[in-house]
Design a protein around this motif. Sequence first.
Motif, PDB file in Angstrom:
ATOM      1  N   HIS A  55       0.837  -1.201   0.000  1.00 34.92           N
ATOM      2  CA  HIS A  55       0.000   0.000   0.000  1.00 34.92           C
ATOM      3  C   HIS A  55       0.873   1.253   0.000  1.00 34.92           C
ATOM      4  CE1 HIS A  55      -3.409  -2.529   0.528  1.00 34.92           C
ATOM      5  NE2 HIS A  55      -2.971  -3.003   1.689  1.00 34.92           N
ATOM      6  N   LEU A  56       1.975   1.186   0.749  1.00 35.57           N
ATOM      7  CA  LEU A  56       2.878   2.349   0.859  1.00 35.57           C
ATOM      8  C   LEU A  56       3.357   2.820  -0.514  1.00 35.57           C
ATOM      9  CD1 LEU A  56       4.471   4.134   2.988  1.00 35.57           C
ATOM     10  CD2 LEU A  56       6.376   2.545   2.647  1.00 35.57           C
ATOM     11  N   VAL A  57       3.672   1.865  -1.383  1.00 32.37           N
ATOM     12  CA  VAL A  57       4.153   2.262  -2.721  1.00 32.37           C
ATOM     13  C   VAL A  57       3.006   2.414  -3.729  1.00 32.37           C
ATOM     14  CG1 VAL A  57       6.457   1.260  -2.339  1.00 32.37           C
ATOM     15  CG2 VAL A  57       4.693  -0.141  -3.457  1.00 32.37           C
ATOM     16  N   LYS A  58       1.761   2.226  -3.269  1.00 34.85           N
ATOM     17  CA  LYS A  58       0.534   2.343  -4.087  1.00 34.85           C
ATOM     18  C   LYS A  58       0.421   1.214  -5.127  1.00 34.85           C
ATOM     19  CE  LYS A  58       0.509   7.410  -3.685  1.00 34.85           C
ATOM     20  NZ  LYS A  58      -0.512   8.192  -3.049  1.00 34.85           N
ATOM     21  N   ALA A  59       0.881   0.016  -4.733  1.00 33.35           N
ATOM     22  CA  ALA A  59       0.791  -1.133  -5.642  1.00 33.35           C
ATOM     23  C   ALA A  59      -0.595  -1.760  -5.583  1.00 33.35           C
ATOM     24  CB  ALA A  59       1.839  -2.173  -5.242  1.00 33.35           C
ATOM     25  N   SER A  60      -1.035  -2.312  -6.703  1.00 34.26           N
ATOM     26  CA  SER A  60      -2.279  -3.082  -6.743  1.00 34.26           C
ATOM     27  C   SER A  60      -2.022  -4.425  -7.411  1.00 34.26           C
ATOM     28  CB  SER A  60      -3.364  -2.314  -7.510  1.00 34.26           C
ATOM     29  OG  SER A  60      -2.927  -2.118  -8.852  1.00 34.26           O
ATOM     30  N   LEU A  61      -2.970  -5.331  -7.261  1.00 35.56           N
ATOM     31  CA  LEU A  61      -2.810  -6.710  -7.760  1.00 35.56           C
ATOM     32  C   LEU A  61      -3.991  -7.028  -8.676  1.00 35.56           C
ATOM     33  CD1 LEU A  61      -1.228  -9.484  -7.219  1.00 35.56           C
ATOM     34  CD2 LEU A  61      -2.970  -9.935  -5.501  1.00 35.56           C
ATOM     35  N   PRO A  62      -4.016  -6.460  -9.879  1.00 41.57           N
ATOM     36  CA  PRO A  62      -5.202  -6.633 -10.721  1.00 41.57           C
ATOM     37  C   PRO A  62      -5.338  -8.015 -11.355  1.00 41.57           C
ATOM     38  CG  PRO A  62      -3.570  -5.286 -11.827  1.00 41.57           C
ATOM     39  CD  PRO A  62      -3.033  -5.539 -10.469  1.00 41.57           C
ATOM     40  N   VAL A  63      -4.270  -8.800 -11.405  1.00 41.86           N
ATOM     41  CA  VAL A  63      -4.330 -10.102 -12.087  1.00 41.86           C
ATOM     42  C   VAL A  63      -3.850 -11.207 -11.150  1.00 41.86           C
ATOM     43  CG1 VAL A  63      -3.488 -11.481 -14.037  1.00 41.86           C
ATOM     44  CG2 VAL A  63      -3.861  -9.019 -14.322  1.00 41.86           C
ATOM     45  N   VAL A  64      -4.711 -12.202 -10.907  1.00 41.81           N
ATOM     46  CA  VAL A  64      -4.309 -13.394 -10.147  1.00 41.81           C
ATOM     47  C   VAL A  64      -4.839 -14.608 -10.887  1.00 41.81           C
ATOM     48  CG1 VAL A  64      -4.374 -14.636  -7.956  1.00 41.81           C
ATOM     49  CG2 VAL A  64      -4.472 -12.138  -7.947  1.00 41.81           C
ATOM     50  N   GLU A  65      -3.964 -15.290 -11.596  1.00 38.40           N
ATOM     51  CA  GLU A  65      -4.344 -16.538 -12.272  1.00 38.40           C
ATOM     52  C   GLU A  65      -3.578 -17.682 -11.610  1.00 38.40           C
ATOM     53  OE1 GLU A  65      -3.728 -15.982 -16.458  1.00 38.40           O
ATOM     54  OE2 GLU A  65      -4.898 -14.121 -16.470  1.00 38.40           O
ATOM     55  N   HIS A  66      -3.855 -18.888 -12.039  1.00 38.62           N
ATOM     56  CA  HIS A  66      -3.172 -20.061 -11.480  1.00 38.62           C
ATOM     57  C   HIS A  66      -1.731 -20.092 -11.991  1.00 38.62           C
ATOM     58  CE1 HIS A  66      -2.575 -24.593 -11.032  1.00 38.62           C
ATOM     59  NE2 HIS A  66      -2.821 -24.150  -9.817  1.00 38.62           N
ATOM     60  N   GLY A  67      -0.791 -19.704 -11.142  1.00 39.16           N
ATOM     61  CA  GLY A  67       0.617 -19.702 -11.548  1.00 39.16           C
ATOM     62  C   GLY A  67       1.081 -18.395 -12.147  1.00 39.16           C
ATOM     63  N   LEU A  68       0.269 -17.352 -12.086  1.00 41.20           N
ATOM     64  CA  LEU A  68       0.631 -16.056 -12.688  1.00 41.20           C
ATOM     65  C   LEU A  68      -0.086 -14.912 -11.975  1.00 41.20           C
ATOM     66  CD1 LEU A  68       0.700 -15.300 -16.503  1.00 41.20           C
ATOM     67  CD2 LEU A  68      -0.420 -13.717 -14.942  1.00 41.20           C
ATOM     68  N   THR A  69       0.668 -13.859 -11.655  1.00 40.33           N
ATOM     69  CA  THR A  69       0.007 -12.660 -11.121  1.00 40.33           C
ATOM     70  C   THR A  69       0.648 -11.424 -11.739  1.00 40.33           C
ATOM     71  OG1 THR A  69       1.457 -12.031  -9.259  1.00 40.33           O
ATOM     72  CG2 THR A  69      -0.119 -13.807  -8.841  1.00 40.33           C
ATOM     73  N   GLU A  70      -0.063 -10.317 -11.621  1.00 41.10           N
ATOM     74  CA  GLU A  70       0.489  -9.021 -12.038  1.00 41.10           C
ATOM     75  C   GLU A  70       0.299  -8.017 -10.914  1.00 41.10           C
ATOM     76  OE1 GLU A  70      -0.830  -7.221 -15.667  1.00 41.10           O
ATOM     77  OE2 GLU A  70      -0.175  -8.926 -16.869  1.00 41.10           O
ATOM     78  N   ILE A  71       1.382  -7.300 -10.607  1.00 41.07           N
ATOM     79  CA  ILE A  71       1.313  -6.177  -9.683  1.00 41.07           C
ATOM     80  C   ILE A  71       1.587  -4.904 -10.484  1.00 41.07           C
ATOM     81  CG2 ILE A  71       2.413  -5.067  -7.673  1.00 41.07           C
ATOM     82  CD1 ILE A  71       2.816  -7.829  -6.470  1.00 41.07           C
ATOM     83  N   HIS A  72       0.731  -3.907 -10.300  1.00 40.74           N
ATOM     84  CA  HIS A  72       0.886  -2.638 -11.011  1.00 40.74           C
ATOM     85  C   HIS A  72       1.209  -1.538 -10.003  1.00 40.74           C
ATOM     86  CE1 HIS A  72      -1.795  -3.909 -14.702  1.00 40.74           C
ATOM     87  NE2 HIS A  72      -0.975  -4.870 -14.308  1.00 40.74           N
ATOM     88  N   VAL A  73       2.032  -0.600 -10.431  1.00 43.02           N
ATOM     89  CA  VAL A  73       2.352   0.571  -9.608  1.00 43.02           C
ATOM     90  C   VAL A  73       2.338   1.796 -10.510  1.00 43.02           C
ATOM     91  CG1 VAL A  73       4.136   1.737  -8.251  1.00 43.02           C
ATOM     92  CG2 VAL A  73       3.805  -0.693  -7.979  1.00 43.02           C
ATOM     93  N   PRO A  74       1.563   2.813 -10.134  1.00 42.23           N
ATOM     94  CA  PRO A  74       1.631   4.050 -10.925  1.00 42.23           C
ATOM     95  C   PRO A  74       2.934   4.775 -10.590  1.00 42.23           C
ATOM     96  CG  PRO A  74       0.268   4.393  -8.976  1.00 42.23           C
ATOM     97  CD  PRO A  74       0.666   2.932  -8.973  1.00 42.23           C
TER      98      PRO A  74
END
Lengths: 147, 147, 147, 147
Positions: A24-43
């Motif tokens: 949260h401190l760096v304003k990260a989000s986790l828009p993608v959670v698949e089986h064996g794959l995720t994405e973290i985004h940061v503006p």
Amino acid sequence: MTPISDPHFAERVRASFDKQNAMHLVKASLPVVEHGLTEIHVPHWSGIEQQHGFVHGGVVGMIADSAAGYAAMSMVPASASVLTVEYKMNLLAPADGEKLVARGQVVRPGRTLIVTKAEVFALKDGKETLCALMQQTIMVMQGKAEK
Amino acid sequence: MTPISDPHFAERVRASFDKQNAMHLVKASLPVVEHGLTEIHVPHWSGIEQQHGFVHGGVVGMIADSAAGYAAMSMVPASASVLTVEYKMNLLAPADGEKLVARGQVVRPGRTLIVTKAEVFALKDGKETLCALMQQTIMVMQGKAEK
Amino acid sequence: MTPISDPHFAERVRASFDKQNAMHLVKASLPVVEHGLTEIHVPHWSGIEQQHGFVHGGVVGMIADSAAGYAAMSMVPASASVLTVEYKMNLLAPADGEKLVARGQVVRPGRTLIVTKAEVFALKDGKETLCALMQQTIMVMQGKAEK
Amino acid sequence: MTPISDPHFAERVRASFDKQNAMHLVKASLPVVEHGLTEIHVPHWSGIEQQHGFVHGGVVGMIADSAAGYAAMSMVPASASVLTVEYKMNLLAPADGEKLVARGQVVRPGRTLIVTKAEVFALKDGKETLCALMQQTIMVMQGKAEK
């Protein structure tokens, strides 16, 4: 492909992410959670910059490590948790853009150890630049679910 | 030992650190700058925690990378700057304590590449625990001083 | 894709490989040399085994390092040579098979540094098993051709 | 210091080394086996050279990996065996000398994972040059003694 061992893996991964204050401190989000794959985004915002106005390499490492770790977590049973044993990351280009996307993926799942990789892309004017590449080892703590 | 190529290395390193917003964001300070060695300290506070209340591994990596990078920067001429090429870090124990200390050191200086290492310790009740070990490669940009 | 800077890259790479006694010692060959990609093959024979009869991890590392290094060499000018700066390798499965294939590839070419990866597969009864994954940094020595 | 869990660790380590054909192939020996530390020596001979007449980086990696792995093995119970999970190695200088010495040491022992490091020195005219630095993760297979 490895069978899904916990049908609720996405809820479990998101619940863990939500409890990470540092994300949260760096304003990260986790828009993608698949089986064996995720994405973290940061503006891109001023608070996470280094001295040249790019995103700090430490923040790049933070989201790469977490994206790959959560990719691993998505593949373990609900009764298990995961820990980062180690990772190695090459920084390939300055993290220059409006947004960073860290894509973590499991390379080889295992009962005790999971090997993953992550790529971090900078998005600028609609163009993606690969700015970091990581290879990581995750330990599975069987029977030790996250509280 | 390698001769000091810039007598004002400490001021130069501190000026660069002060411009890193991401270091301020996590409340990191740079109390030690010697020739080939630096220390970055971070107090334990809630904003940098992961889901179990320890300091996030990403923050551990961030200060390890920076401490070792600044150790390298302390050994280059005033007309040069440095970039992290890559690093590898093992997480050895949870970052559990009132304070983290990242100690970065140059292992082998070179004109184009500098190899460094960092250790991160957690201080708890007067006891130091080694919680991370890093090995890093730094590139020297000769003739490209930091603005 | 990066343009080919030396039309005779394959001859140059093969000539270098032929001069590596250590590659002959383990009975390695270099059947594939493309622009940014090479393959080194090693038959399974008793001289390169470890204590359980699999191919020694050190030999796996040796061919991974060389395949990726030669992939980098295939992309530099004829007037340049390359050096391994560092690599990180995960061993994923025992090197069990009649033959090992190390496939090295350039991930990001650069003037001074090239980042590569390698995968090592064991071939057994017509089946390929990924047994190692490597991420590597190569330095380009401009103006220092191999003799 | 961690207590010695097997008083016959040195015999056990030497017996394993003796069964590694690949170590014999490169003419490696294991003159030092202490609790948590080993040394592997290799004389410089033509069969292990690369194209410039130095010892091949792959051979350097092979002895670094093995020395550190055997340092880990020296600390596990007689009923356990060890496996290399991964390692990262920086090559710091050409392996130029009459002899190479790889010194492996345990950094942090654990029940399931052991973190180690290795340094490889080239000895030339009585002078030691550090030519490689490695950081490694070893997995302990409890209850699976080497046959």
